[in-house]
Write a protein that holds these residues in place. Structure first.
Motif, mmCIF file in Angstrom:
data_model
loop_
_atom_site.group_PDB
_atom_site.id
_atom_site.type_symbol
_atom_site.label_atom_id
_atom_site.label_comp_id
_atom_site.label_asym_id
_atom_site.label_seq_id
_atom_site.Cartn_x
_atom_site.Cartn_y
_atom_site.Cartn_z
ATOM 1 N N TYR A 1 41.310 49.127 36.764
ATOM 2 C CA TYR A 1 40.165 49.372 37.935
ATOM 3 C C TYR A 1 39.898 48.165 38.713
ATOM 4 O O TYR A 1 39.246 48.742 39.897
ATOM 5 C CB TYR A 1 38.685 50.437 37.266
ATOM 6 N N LYS B 1 48.237 51.642 41.828
ATOM 7 C CA LYS B 1 47.405 51.528 41.581
ATOM 8 C C LYS B 1 45.528 51.829 41.731
ATOM 9 O O LYS B 1 44.723 52.853 41.017
ATOM 10 C CB LYS B 1 46.768 50.057 42.308
ATOM 11 N N TYR B 2 46.105 52.978 43.013
ATOM 12 C CA TYR B 2 44.531 53.853 43.316
ATOM 13 C C TYR B 2 45.246 55.201 42.722
ATOM 14 O O TYR B 2 43.938 55.624 41.873
ATOM 15 C CB TYR B 2 43.959 54.007 44.934
ATOM 16 N N GLU C 1 43.016 56.973 40.415
ATOM 17 C CA GLU C 1 42.492 58.558 39.975
ATOM 18 C C GLU C 1 42.777 59.571 38.768
ATOM 19 O O GLU C 1 42.287 60.190 38.363
ATOM 20 C CB GLU C 1 43.310 58.910 40.741
ATOM 21 N N THR D 1 38.699 59.389 43.073
ATOM 22 C CA THR D 1 38.791 59.558 44.154
ATOM 23 C C THR D 1 38.348 57.884 44.974
ATOM 24 O O THR D 1 38.113 58.629 45.428
ATOM 25 C CB THR D 1 38.930 60.377 45.477
ATOM 26 N N ASN D 2 38.475 57.492 44.887
ATOM 27 C CA ASN D 2 38.478 56.185 45.577
ATOM 28 C C ASN D 2 38.814 55.654 46.677
ATOM 29 O O ASN D 2 40.041 55.721 47.101
ATOM 30 C CB ASN D 2 37.814 54.964 44.030
ATOM 31 N N ILE E 1 40.372 52.972 49.339
ATOM 32 C CA ILE E 1 40.405 51.332 48.159
ATOM 33 C C ILE E 1 40.280 50.784 49.128
ATOM 34 O O ILE E 1 39.305 50.045 50.292
ATOM 35 C CB ILE E 1 42.443 51.454 48.908
#
Length: 384
Positions: free
Chosen positions: A255, A281-282, A286, A292-293, A295
């Motif tokens: 993270y 990575k993202y 998730e 759901t951040n 980037i």
């Protein structure tokens, strides 16, 4: 003067209320336990402001003394984005911990009050938190000695109740050291498991942890992320202060923003497209944490820099396109897209793209002056 002072005090109070985590005490009436239990809950700093955001849950047993070190580290790591901001739920137990964690003398599984407490956590507490707070589908349990043993029982649910287990110097029930290595390979969901002891821990418990580590270490796999610490000089109680930040750092390593180590040891050694590493990575964040951040700007800059150094220009274009989509009001996407055009031998497009960012927000080293300087240099070199 008094009015001005009052307004200033109010402004400071409001500002501080938004910058600090919130502690709440609640009573939950339990049908399983036939009594009420007191909860201590820490909400993230932005909980009341960012109403669209959901948060993982960290459940802390032995909250009478374990809540503060856990909650403090969750708040600290969350502030620096080394882990997601999370809701910390402490179960106040006191002397009831012994009855709560009781198990049968024959099969060594929860019995009587222990069985009721087991069901209270899974069937009452977690649903209560989910119903009353904005939660993501990622939960961690934290326990110490008796309660560290107890949280292992949730691994035998299918699927396990928790995604992560932080076991601090566990006082294991008989057969638990045999059952865990047999059960874990059969768990199909992603599992994080952290175990710790100290060189000055209670001798029997230290030996239990070391032996358990020998059984669990060979089980590491894509689905089982396992970590172990044996802290030099740490006692049964002092190891808590060292183990909790270590556990958070290890469990949430994926993270964290891309670090220098990750940049040098992963990005700069990749032969595959770097922009795909960023997307993966993202996607992992998730999938693992239910978040759901967007980037991070840091991660855009790190991967774009790696693209430039490794001359992965198509990946740079992909990163620029993503940056323009996620941060359209900043110069970042325009800058990297212009760099792509420069390297592709399209100076006029590069010049116009640099110029197009003159009225946008600056990001890190990418300033409006830098954009205009680069545009002017192209104009001078090519006589546009």
């Amino acid at each position: 003067m008094r009015k001005v002072f009052s307004l200033l005090f109010f402004a400071l109070f409001v500002a501080s209320s938004f910058s600090q985590s919130k502690i709440i005490y609640e009573e939950i009436s339990s049908f399983k336990l036939e009594e009420s239990r007191r909860l201590k809950i820490q909400l993230p700093r932005d909980y009341d402001v960012n109403i669209e955001k959901s948060y993982p849950i960290v459940v802390v047993l032995d909250a009478n003394y374990l809540f503060e070190p856990v909650a403090g580290n969750v708040d600290y790591f969350g502030y620096w984005e080394d882990m997601p901001e999370a809701i910390v739920v402490g179960i106040m137990q006191g002397d009831s911990r012994y009855d709560d964690c009781s198990y049968d003398d024959t099969n060594f599984m929860p019995e009587e009050k222990g069985a009721s407490f087991f069901e209270f956590v899974g069937l009452e507490l977690i649903p209560y938190i989910d119903a009353n707070y904005r939660t993501a589908k990622f939960t961690i349990a934290v326990g110490h000695d008796f309660t560290a043993n107890f949280i292992n029982y949730y691994l035998f649910k299918d699927p396990p109740l928790f995604n992560g287990y932080i076991c601090l110097s566990p006082d294991l029930a008989p057969m638990m050291d045999e059952r865990l290595p047999q059960r874990i390979p059969n768990i199909e969901t992603k599992l994080f498991y952290y175990l710790s002891t100290g060189s000055d821990d209670i001798k029997d418990l230290m030996e239990i942890s070391i032996d358990l580590d020998k059984s669990l270490s060979p089980l590491k796999s894509d689905n089982f992320a396992y970590y172990f610490d044996n802290f030099e000089g740490a006692t049964h109680y002092s190891l808590v202060a060292r183990a909790i930040p270590s556990a958070m750092e290890k469990i949430f390593s994926v993270y964290r923003p891309i670090s220098k180590e990750e940049f040098n040891n992963k990005l700069m050694k990749m032969d595959t497209p770097i922009h795909q590493y960023l997307l993966d990575k993202y996607k992992t964040i998730e999938d693992l944490f239910g978040l759901t951040n967007p980037i991070r700007i840091n991660d855009f800059i790190a991967t774009a820099t790696a693209c430039e150094k490794k001359k992965q220009w198509e990946s740079l274009r992909e990163i620029a396109t993503l940056a323009k989509k996620q941060y359209p009001d900043t110069v970042m996407g325009d800058y990297y897209l212009a760099r792509y055009y420069e390297e592709m031998g399209e100076p006029k497009k590069a010049m116009r793209t640099y110029q197009g960012g003159f009225d946008k927000e600056e990001v890190d080293f990418i300033t409006v002056d830098l954009m205009l300087e680069k545009a002017d240099k192209i104009k001078e070199d090519f006589g546009y």
